[in-house]
Design a protein around this motif. Structure first.
Motif, PDB file in Angstrom:
ATOM      1  N   TYR A  10      36.501  12.797  87.349  1.00 46.47           N
ATOM      2  CA  TYR A  10      35.806  13.125  86.019  1.00 46.47           C
ATOM      3  C   TYR A  10      36.008  11.964  84.974  1.00 46.47           C
ATOM      4  CZ  TYR A  10      39.823  13.600  82.949  1.00 46.47           C
ATOM      5  OH  TYR A  10      41.121  13.639  82.354  1.00 46.47           O
ATOM      6  N   GLY A  11      34.911  11.738  84.199  1.00 47.48           N
ATOM      7  CA  GLY A  11      35.215  10.636  83.427  1.00 47.48           C
ATOM      8  C   GLY A  11      33.924  10.442  82.455  1.00 47.48           C
ATOM      9  N   LYS A  12      34.116   9.309  81.749  1.00 48.38           N
ATOM     10  CA  LYS A  12      32.937   9.203  80.586  1.00 48.38           C
ATOM     11  C   LYS A  12      31.881   7.911  81.448  1.00 48.38           C
ATOM     12  CE  LYS A  12      32.551  10.312  76.585  1.00 48.38           C
ATOM     13  NZ  LYS A  12      32.240  11.598  76.222  1.00 48.38           N
ATOM     14  N   ALA A  13      30.606   8.338  81.649  1.00 49.02           N
ATOM     15  CA  ALA A  13      29.937   7.268  82.219  1.00 49.02           C
ATOM     16  C   ALA A  13      28.901   6.693  81.093  1.00 49.02           C
ATOM     17  CB  ALA A  13      28.977   8.220  83.058  1.00 49.02           C
ATOM     18  N   GLU A  14      28.806   5.539  81.405  1.00 49.63           N
ATOM     19  CA  GLU A  14      27.836   4.552  80.718  1.00 49.63           C
ATOM     20  C   GLU A  14      28.163   4.430  79.105  1.00 49.63           C
ATOM     21  OE1 GLU A  14      23.948   3.947  81.796  1.00 49.63           O
ATOM     22  OE2 GLU A  14      23.940   5.684  83.500  1.00 49.63           O
ATOM     23  N   VAL A  45      42.506  22.698  85.949  1.00 47.58           N
ATOM     24  CA  VAL A  45      41.449  22.781  85.108  1.00 47.58           C
ATOM     25  C   VAL A  45      40.263  23.577  85.887  1.00 47.58           C
ATOM     26  CG1 VAL A  45      40.880  20.361  85.500  1.00 47.58           C
ATOM     27  CG2 VAL A  45      39.681  21.375  83.230  1.00 47.58           C
ATOM     28  N   HIS A  46      40.203  23.288  86.881  1.00 42.74           N
ATOM     29  CA  HIS A  46      39.090  23.876  87.867  1.00 42.74           C
ATOM     30  C   HIS A  46      39.359  25.297  87.979  1.00 42.74           C
ATOM     31  CE1 HIS A  46      38.541  19.471  88.678  1.00 42.74           C
ATOM     32  NE2 HIS A  46      37.206  19.894  88.701  1.00 42.74           N
ATOM     33  N   ARG A  47      40.446  25.715  88.134  1.00 43.35           N
ATOM     34  CA  ARG A  47      40.738  27.115  88.645  1.00 43.35           C
ATOM     35  C   ARG A  47      40.940  27.923  87.573  1.00 43.35           C
ATOM     36  NH1 ARG A  47      41.631  28.552  93.597  1.00 43.35           N
ATOM     37  NH2 ARG A  47      41.673  27.114  95.377  1.00 43.35           N
ATOM     38  N   SER A  48      42.119  27.773  86.585  1.00 46.77           N
ATOM     39  CA  SER A  48      42.419  28.471  85.421  1.00 46.77           C
ATOM     40  C   SER A  48      41.981  28.111  84.150  1.00 46.77           C
ATOM     41  CB  SER A  48      43.829  28.371  85.407  1.00 46.77           C
ATOM     42  OG  SER A  48      44.348  27.493  84.868  1.00 46.77           O
ATOM     43  N   GLY A  49      41.292  27.043  84.031  1.00 45.45           N
ATOM     44  CA  GLY A  49      40.694  26.652  82.635  1.00 45.45           C
ATOM     45  C   GLY A  49      41.656  25.774  81.728  1.00 45.45           C
ATOM     46  N   SER A  50      42.836  25.518  82.247  1.00 41.86           N
ATOM     47  CA  SER A  50      43.893  24.891  81.439  1.00 41.86           C
ATOM     48  C   SER A  50      43.504  23.477  81.382  1.00 41.86           C
ATOM     49  CB  SER A  50      45.317  25.126  82.119  1.00 41.86           C
ATOM     50  OG  SER A  50      46.042  24.078  81.287  1.00 41.86           O
ATOM     51  N   ASN A  51      43.448  22.907  80.361  1.00 43.17           N
ATOM     52  CA  ASN A  51      43.005  21.607  79.819  1.00 43.17           C
ATOM     53  C   ASN A  51      44.467  20.612  79.729  1.00 43.17           C
ATOM     54  OD1 ASN A  51      40.390  22.025  80.387  1.00 43.17           O
ATOM     55  ND2 ASN A  51      40.319  22.654  77.973  1.00 43.17           N
ATOM     56  N   ALA A  52      45.470  21.373  80.252  1.00 36.93           N
ATOM     57  CA  ALA A  52      46.773  20.505  79.743  1.00 36.93           C
ATOM     58  C   ALA A  52      46.971  19.245  80.649  1.00 36.93           C
ATOM     59  CB  ALA A  52      48.096  21.481  80.129  1.00 36.93           C
ATOM     60  N   ALA A  53      46.052  19.086  81.638  1.00 35.50           N
ATOM     61  CA  ALA A  53      46.208  17.885  82.488  1.00 35.50           C
ATOM     62  C   ALA A  53      45.093  16.796  82.028  1.00 35.50           C
ATOM     63  CB  ALA A  53      46.550  17.910  84.102  1.00 35.50           C
ATOM     64  N   VAL A  54      44.358  17.244  81.237  1.00 33.65           N
ATOM     65  CA  VAL A  54      42.922  16.481  81.152  1.00 33.65           C
ATOM     66  C   VAL A  54      42.725  15.908  79.908  1.00 33.65           C
ATOM     67  CG1 VAL A  54      40.420  16.844  80.606  1.00 33.65           C
ATOM     68  CG2 VAL A  54      42.000  18.570  82.112  1.00 33.65           C
ATOM     69  N   LEU A  55      43.100  14.087  80.213  1.00 32.05           N
ATOM     70  CA  LEU A  55      42.498  13.242  79.252  1.00 32.05           C
ATOM     71  C   LEU A  55      41.217  13.391  78.914  1.00 32.05           C
ATOM     72  CD1 LEU A  55      43.743  10.931  77.542  1.00 32.05           C
ATOM     73  CD2 LEU A  55      42.682   9.375  79.467  1.00 32.05           C
ATOM     74  N   PRO A  56      40.729  13.906  77.649  1.00 29.30           N
ATOM     75  CA  PRO A  56      39.388  13.862  77.581  1.00 29.30           C
ATOM     76  C   PRO A  56      38.525  12.686  77.717  1.00 29.30           C
ATOM     77  CG  PRO A  56      40.411  14.853  75.685  1.00 29.30           C
ATOM     78  CD  PRO A  56      41.475  14.162  76.493  1.00 29.30           C
ATOM     79  N   THR A  57      37.245  13.014  78.052  1.00 26.71           N
ATOM     80  CA  THR A  57      36.328  11.792  78.423  1.00 26.71           C
ATOM     81  C   THR A  57      36.164  10.923  76.968  1.00 26.71           C
ATOM     82  OG1 THR A  57      34.240  12.973  78.340  1.00 26.71           O
ATOM     83  CG2 THR A  57      35.328  13.152  80.370  1.00 26.71           C
ATOM     84  N   ASP A  58      36.155  11.939  75.941  1.00 29.74           N
ATOM     85  CA  ASP A  58      35.967  10.988  74.841  1.00 29.74           C
ATOM     86  C   ASP A  58      37.107  10.149  74.363  1.00 29.74           C
ATOM     87  OD1 ASP A  58      34.219  11.209  72.250  1.00 29.74           O
ATOM     88  OD2 ASP A  58      36.130  11.410  71.185  1.00 29.74           O
ATOM     89  N   SER A  59      38.304  10.399  74.865  1.00 28.30           N
ATOM     90  CA  SER A  59      39.295   9.528  74.559  1.00 28.30           C
ATOM     91  C   SER A  59      39.155   8.293  75.370  1.00 28.30           C
ATOM     92  CB  SER A  59      40.871  10.062  74.965  1.00 28.30           C
ATOM     93  OG  SER A  59      40.895  11.256  74.576  1.00 28.30           O
TER      94      SER A  59
END
Ligand SMILES: O=c1[nH]c(=O)c2[nH]c(=O)[nH]c2[nH]1
Length: 290
Positions: A10-14, A45-59
Protein backbone atom coordinates in the motif's frame (compact mmCIF):
# COMPACT_ATOMS: atom_id res chain seq x y z
CA UNK A 1 -9.63 -24.78 3.43
CA UNK A 2 -8.36 -21.59 5.06
CA UNK A 3 -8.27 -18.19 3.42
CA UNK A 4 -4.93 -16.45 3.84
CA UNK A 5 -3.66 -12.99 2.99
CA UNK A 6 -1.49 -13.08 -0.08
CA UNK A 7 1.07 -10.51 -1.28
CA UNK A 8 -0.02 -6.97 -0.54
CA UNK A 9 1.37 -3.47 -0.51
CA UNK A 10 0.00 0.00 0.00
CA UNK A 11 1.16 3.55 -0.48
CA UNK A 12 0.62 6.93 -2.05
CA UNK A 13 0.54 6.93 -5.83
CA UNK A 14 1.42 9.86 -8.05
CA UNK A 15 2.63 12.53 -5.68
CA UNK A 16 3.46 15.36 -8.04
CA UNK A 17 6.37 17.36 -6.76
CA UNK A 18 8.08 20.28 -8.44
CA UNK A 19 11.30 21.40 -6.78
CA UNK A 20 12.75 24.80 -7.65
CA UNK A 21 16.35 25.38 -6.62
CA UNK A 22 17.14 29.07 -6.49
CA UNK A 23 20.66 30.01 -7.40
CA UNK A 24 20.32 33.80 -7.37
CA UNK A 25 18.69 34.83 -10.63
CA UNK A 26 19.14 31.36 -12.09
CA UNK A 27 16.62 28.74 -11.07
CA UNK A 28 16.77 24.96 -11.59
CA UNK A 29 13.70 22.81 -11.95
CA UNK A 30 12.88 19.18 -11.16
CA UNK A 31 9.37 18.02 -12.07
CA UNK A 32 8.51 14.55 -10.79
CA UNK A 33 5.73 12.12 -10.09
CA UNK A 34 6.50 9.82 -7.13
CA UNK A 35 4.81 6.57 -6.16
CA UNK A 36 5.43 4.82 -2.83
CA UNK A 37 4.40 1.23 -2.07
CA UNK A 38 5.13 -0.25 1.34
CA UNK A 39 4.75 -3.77 2.67
CA UNK A 40 5.47 -5.55 5.93
CA UNK A 41 3.53 -6.52 9.05
CA UNK A 42 0.14 -5.82 7.49
CA UNK A 43 -1.79 -8.90 8.56
CA UNK A 44 -3.78 -7.03 11.22
CA UNK A 45 -4.93 -4.10 9.14
CA UNK A 46 -6.41 -6.49 6.61
CA UNK A 47 -7.93 -8.92 9.06
CA UNK A 48 -8.92 -7.06 12.24
CA UNK A 49 -8.79 -3.49 11.02
CA UNK A 50 -6.10 -2.44 13.50
CA UNK A 51 -4.09 0.38 11.98
CA UNK A 52 -1.30 0.16 14.55
CA UNK A 53 1.25 -0.97 11.93
CA UNK A 54 0.12 1.45 9.24
CA UNK A 55 2.09 4.54 8.28
CA UNK A 56 -0.67 6.57 6.58
CA UNK A 57 -0.29 7.17 2.88
CA UNK A 58 -0.83 10.83 3.71
CA UNK A 59 2.39 10.79 5.76
CA UNK A 60 4.17 9.13 2.86
CA UNK A 61 3.11 11.97 0.58
CA UNK A 62 4.26 14.53 3.14
CA UNK A 63 7.63 12.77 3.36
CA UNK A 64 8.09 13.16 -0.39
CA UNK A 65 7.54 16.92 -0.13
CA UNK A 66 9.67 17.29 3.01
CA UNK A 67 12.56 15.34 1.46
CA UNK A 68 12.33 17.45 -1.70
CA UNK A 69 12.86 20.51 0.51
CA UNK A 70 15.52 19.04 2.80
CA UNK A 71 17.65 17.14 0.29
CA UNK A 72 16.59 18.55 -3.08
CA UNK A 73 15.97 16.20 -5.98
CA UNK A 74 19.17 15.16 -7.72
CA UNK A 75 19.11 12.02 -9.83
CA UNK A 76 15.67 10.42 -9.47
CA UNK A 77 17.23 7.07 -8.52
CA UNK A 78 19.02 8.74 -5.58
CA UNK A 79 15.83 10.44 -4.43
CA UNK A 80 13.92 7.15 -4.67
CA UNK A 81 16.61 5.28 -2.71
CA UNK A 82 16.61 7.97 -0.03
CA UNK A 83 12.85 7.65 0.42
CA UNK A 84 12.79 3.85 0.26
CA UNK A 85 15.53 3.51 2.87
CA UNK A 86 13.83 6.05 5.10
CA UNK A 87 10.51 4.19 5.20
CA UNK A 88 12.12 0.81 5.92
CA UNK A 89 14.66 2.09 8.43
CA UNK A 90 12.32 4.38 10.37
CA UNK A 91 9.30 2.07 10.67
CA UNK A 92 9.67 -1.36 12.28
CA UNK A 93 6.43 -2.56 10.68
CA UNK A 94 7.59 -1.66 7.16
CA UNK A 95 9.82 -4.39 5.79
CA UNK A 96 9.98 -3.44 2.16
CA UNK A 97 9.58 -0.25 0.16
CA UNK A 98 9.17 0.31 -3.54
CA UNK A 99 9.51 3.85 -4.82
CA UNK A 100 8.88 4.75 -8.46
CA UNK A 101 9.67 8.16 -9.91
CA UNK A 102 8.92 9.71 -13.27
CA UNK A 103 10.71 12.87 -14.32
CA UNK A 104 9.37 15.30 -16.90
CA UNK A 105 11.98 17.30 -18.71
CA UNK A 106 12.00 21.05 -19.11
CA UNK A 107 14.18 22.98 -21.49
CA UNK A 108 15.73 26.17 -20.20
CA UNK A 109 14.42 29.29 -21.95
CA UNK A 110 15.93 31.84 -19.59
CA UNK A 111 17.35 32.16 -16.07
CA UNK A 112 13.97 31.27 -14.58
CA UNK A 113 11.87 30.36 -17.60
CA UNK A 114 11.32 26.85 -18.96
CA UNK A 115 9.43 25.05 -21.75
CA UNK A 116 8.31 21.43 -21.43
CA UNK A 117 10.47 19.45 -23.82
CA UNK A 118 9.27 16.59 -25.99
CA UNK A 119 7.21 13.65 -24.90
CA UNK A 120 10.01 11.61 -23.38
CA UNK A 121 9.83 10.73 -19.69
CA UNK A 122 12.64 9.39 -17.52
CA UNK A 123 11.63 6.70 -15.02
CA UNK A 124 12.99 4.63 -12.17
CA UNK A 125 11.77 1.94 -9.78
CA UNK A 126 13.69 1.25 -6.60
CA UNK A 127 13.15 -1.50 -4.02
CA UNK A 128 14.68 -1.50 -0.57
CA UNK A 129 14.38 -4.42 1.80
CA UNK A 130 14.81 -4.74 5.54
CA UNK A 131 17.88 -6.93 4.99
CA UNK A 132 19.56 -3.85 3.49
CA UNK A 133 19.44 -4.91 -0.17
CA UNK A 134 18.30 -2.51 -2.87
CA UNK A 135 17.48 -2.95 -6.53
CA UNK A 136 17.40 -0.13 -9.06
CA UNK A 137 15.69 -0.19 -12.44
CA UNK A 138 16.05 2.97 -14.53
CA UNK A 139 14.20 3.72 -17.71
CA UNK A 140 12.48 5.97 -20.16
CA UNK A 141 9.22 5.96 -22.05
CA UNK A 142 7.78 7.69 -25.11
CA UNK A 143 11.11 8.18 -26.84
CA UNK A 144 9.70 8.45 -30.36
CA UNK A 145 12.07 7.43 -33.17
CA UNK A 146 11.73 6.78 -36.89
CA UNK A 147 13.96 5.41 -39.66
CA UNK A 148 12.69 6.36 -43.11
CA UNK A 149 14.61 3.51 -44.75
CA UNK A 150 16.83 0.60 -43.74
CA UNK A 151 13.91 -1.54 -42.60
CA UNK A 152 12.48 -4.68 -44.21
CA UNK A 153 9.90 -7.26 -43.21
CA UNK A 154 9.42 -10.38 -45.36
CA UNK A 155 9.72 -14.14 -45.22
CA UNK A 156 7.02 -14.34 -42.55
CA UNK A 157 4.45 -17.10 -42.09
CA UNK A 158 1.61 -17.07 -44.61
CA UNK A 159 -1.76 -18.46 -43.56
CA UNK A 160 -5.23 -18.09 -45.03
CA UNK A 161 -5.60 -14.66 -43.33
CA UNK A 162 -2.29 -13.17 -44.43
CA UNK A 163 -2.60 -10.15 -46.71
CA UNK A 164 0.51 -8.17 -45.65
CA UNK A 165 2.79 -7.65 -48.64
CA UNK A 166 6.49 -8.31 -48.03
CA UNK A 167 8.45 -5.10 -47.54
CA UNK A 168 12.04 -4.53 -48.58
CA UNK A 169 12.06 -0.82 -47.79
CA UNK A 170 9.65 0.51 -45.18
CA UNK A 171 9.41 3.15 -42.49
CA UNK A 172 10.25 1.82 -39.02
CA UNK A 173 8.88 3.94 -36.18
CA UNK A 174 8.28 3.32 -32.52
CA UNK A 175 7.86 4.99 -29.14
CA UNK A 176 10.48 3.31 -26.99
CA UNK A 177 9.71 2.19 -23.47
CA UNK A 178 12.94 0.84 -22.01
CA UNK A 179 13.83 -0.20 -18.50
CA UNK A 180 17.25 -1.39 -17.43
CA UNK A 181 18.38 -3.13 -14.27
CA UNK A 182 21.55 -2.02 -12.54
CA UNK A 183 24.01 -4.58 -11.24
CA UNK A 184 23.48 -4.47 -7.45
CA UNK A 185 25.86 -1.94 -5.93
CA UNK A 186 28.18 -3.04 -3.15
CA UNK A 187 27.13 -1.39 0.12
CA UNK A 188 25.86 2.16 -0.25
CA UNK A 189 28.06 2.93 -3.29
CA UNK A 190 25.90 3.83 -6.26
CA UNK A 191 26.79 4.49 -9.88
CA UNK A 192 26.56 7.92 -11.47
CA UNK A 193 22.91 7.56 -12.45
CA UNK A 194 22.88 10.72 -14.56
CA UNK A 195 25.80 9.63 -16.73
CA UNK A 196 24.44 6.09 -16.91
CA UNK A 197 21.07 7.38 -18.13
CA UNK A 198 22.63 9.56 -20.84
CA UNK A 199 24.83 6.71 -22.05
CA UNK A 200 22.05 4.09 -22.12
CA UNK A 201 19.83 6.52 -24.03
CA UNK A 202 22.67 7.12 -26.51
CA UNK A 203 23.15 3.34 -26.95
CA UNK A 204 19.43 2.81 -27.60
CA UNK A 205 19.29 5.61 -30.17
CA UNK A 206 22.49 4.57 -31.93
CA UNK A 207 21.40 0.94 -32.15
CA UNK A 208 17.98 1.92 -33.48
CA UNK A 209 19.48 4.21 -36.12
CA UNK A 210 22.38 1.93 -37.01
CA UNK A 211 20.65 -1.43 -37.32
CA UNK A 212 19.53 -2.47 -40.79
CA UNK A 213 16.32 -4.04 -39.58
CA UNK A 214 14.70 -7.23 -40.84
CA UNK A 215 12.06 -6.94 -38.09
CA UNK A 216 11.36 -4.78 -35.07
CA UNK A 217 12.19 -7.86 -32.98
CA UNK A 218 15.72 -7.84 -34.44
CA UNK A 219 16.02 -4.12 -33.72
CA UNK A 220 14.82 -4.69 -30.15
CA UNK A 221 17.55 -7.26 -29.53
CA UNK A 222 20.19 -4.99 -31.09
CA UNK A 223 19.14 -2.12 -28.83
CA UNK A 224 19.29 -4.20 -25.65
CA UNK A 225 22.54 -5.88 -26.67
CA UNK A 226 24.20 -2.52 -27.38
CA UNK A 227 23.39 -1.33 -23.87
CA UNK A 228 24.80 -4.49 -22.32
CA UNK A 229 27.93 -4.36 -24.49
CA UNK A 230 28.75 -0.78 -23.53
CA UNK A 231 27.47 -0.41 -19.98
CA UNK A 232 28.89 -2.74 -17.37
CA UNK A 233 26.65 -1.29 -14.64
CA UNK A 234 23.60 -2.74 -16.45
CA UNK A 235 22.76 -6.46 -16.51
CA UNK A 236 19.25 -6.61 -18.01
CA UNK A 237 17.20 -4.49 -20.40
CA UNK A 238 13.46 -4.76 -21.02
CA UNK A 239 11.96 -3.08 -24.05
CA UNK A 240 8.42 -2.40 -25.24
CA UNK A 241 8.28 -1.24 -28.83
CA UNK A 242 4.94 -0.43 -30.44
CA UNK A 243 5.27 -0.75 -34.21
CA UNK A 244 3.93 2.61 -35.35
CA UNK A 245 2.83 1.49 -38.80
CA UNK A 246 3.33 3.81 -41.75
CA UNK A 247 1.29 2.64 -44.74
CA UNK A 248 2.04 3.77 -48.28
CA UNK A 249 -0.86 5.76 -49.69
CA UNK A 250 -2.23 4.53 -53.01
CA UNK A 251 -1.90 7.58 -55.26
CA UNK A 252 -2.68 5.72 -58.51
CA UNK A 253 -6.27 7.11 -58.68
CA UNK A 254 -4.61 10.50 -59.21
CA UNK A 255 -2.21 9.22 -61.85
CA UNK A 256 0.68 9.54 -59.38
CA UNK A 257 3.25 6.96 -58.35
CA UNK A 258 4.35 6.62 -54.74
CA UNK A 259 7.97 5.63 -54.50
CA UNK A 260 8.06 5.43 -50.67
CA UNK A 261 7.31 9.12 -50.28
CA UNK A 262 3.75 9.57 -48.96
CA UNK A 263 2.57 7.58 -45.95
CA UNK A 264 -0.50 7.30 -43.78
CA UNK A 265 0.65 7.21 -40.14
CA UNK A 266 -1.81 4.85 -38.43
CA UNK A 267 -2.21 5.07 -34.67
CA UNK A 268 -4.06 1.78 -34.05
CA UNK A 269 -4.05 -1.12 -34.08
CA UNK A 270 -0.29 -1.44 -33.71
CA UNK A 271 2.08 -4.35 -33.37
CA UNK A 272 3.57 -4.50 -29.90
CA UNK A 273 7.01 -6.03 -29.70
CA UNK A 274 8.26 -6.74 -26.18
CA UNK A 275 11.43 -8.44 -25.05
CA UNK A 276 14.11 -8.85 -22.43
CA UNK A 277 17.82 -8.89 -23.21
CA UNK A 278 20.12 -9.88 -20.37
CA UNK A 279 23.57 -11.12 -19.52
CA UNK A 280 23.49 -14.87 -18.95
CA UNK A 281 25.31 -14.36 -15.65
CA UNK A 282 23.02 -11.55 -14.46
CA UNK A 283 22.47 -11.75 -10.70
CA UNK A 284 19.03 -12.73 -9.48
CA UNK A 285 16.55 -9.91 -10.10
CA UNK A 286 14.75 -10.30 -6.76
CA UNK A 287 11.76 -7.94 -6.69
CA UNK A 288 13.35 -5.47 -9.15
CA UNK A 289 10.63 -5.83 -11.80
CA UNK A 290 7.62 -6.10 -9.44
O1 LIG B 1 8.84 -5.86 -37.51
C1 LIG B 1 7.76 -6.44 -37.56
N1 LIG B 1 7.53 -7.54 -36.79
C2 LIG B 1 6.36 -8.24 -36.83
O2 LIG B 1 6.19 -9.27 -36.10
C3 LIG B 1 5.37 -7.77 -37.70
N2 LIG B 1 4.09 -8.21 -37.98
C4 LIG B 1 3.59 -7.34 -38.89
O3 LIG B 1 2.43 -7.42 -39.39
N3 LIG B 1 4.50 -6.38 -39.22
C5 LIG B 1 5.61 -6.63 -38.49
N4 LIG B 1 6.80 -5.98 -38.40
Amino acid sequence: MTVVLGPNRYGKAETRVVRVTRDGEVHHLKDCNVGVSLSGAMEDVHRSGSNAAVLPTDSQKNTVYAFAKKYGIGQIEEFALLLARHFVESQPTIHHARVVVEEYSWERRGPHSFARSGTETRTCAVHHDRDGTSTVVSGLRDLVVLNSTGSEFHGFVQDEYTTLPPATDRVLATAVTARWRHVPAAGQAQPDFGKSYDEVRRCLLEAFAGTHSLSLQQTLFAMGARVLAEREEICEVRLELPNKHHFLVDLSPFGLDNDNEVYFAADRPYGLIEGTVLNDDAPDAGPAWD
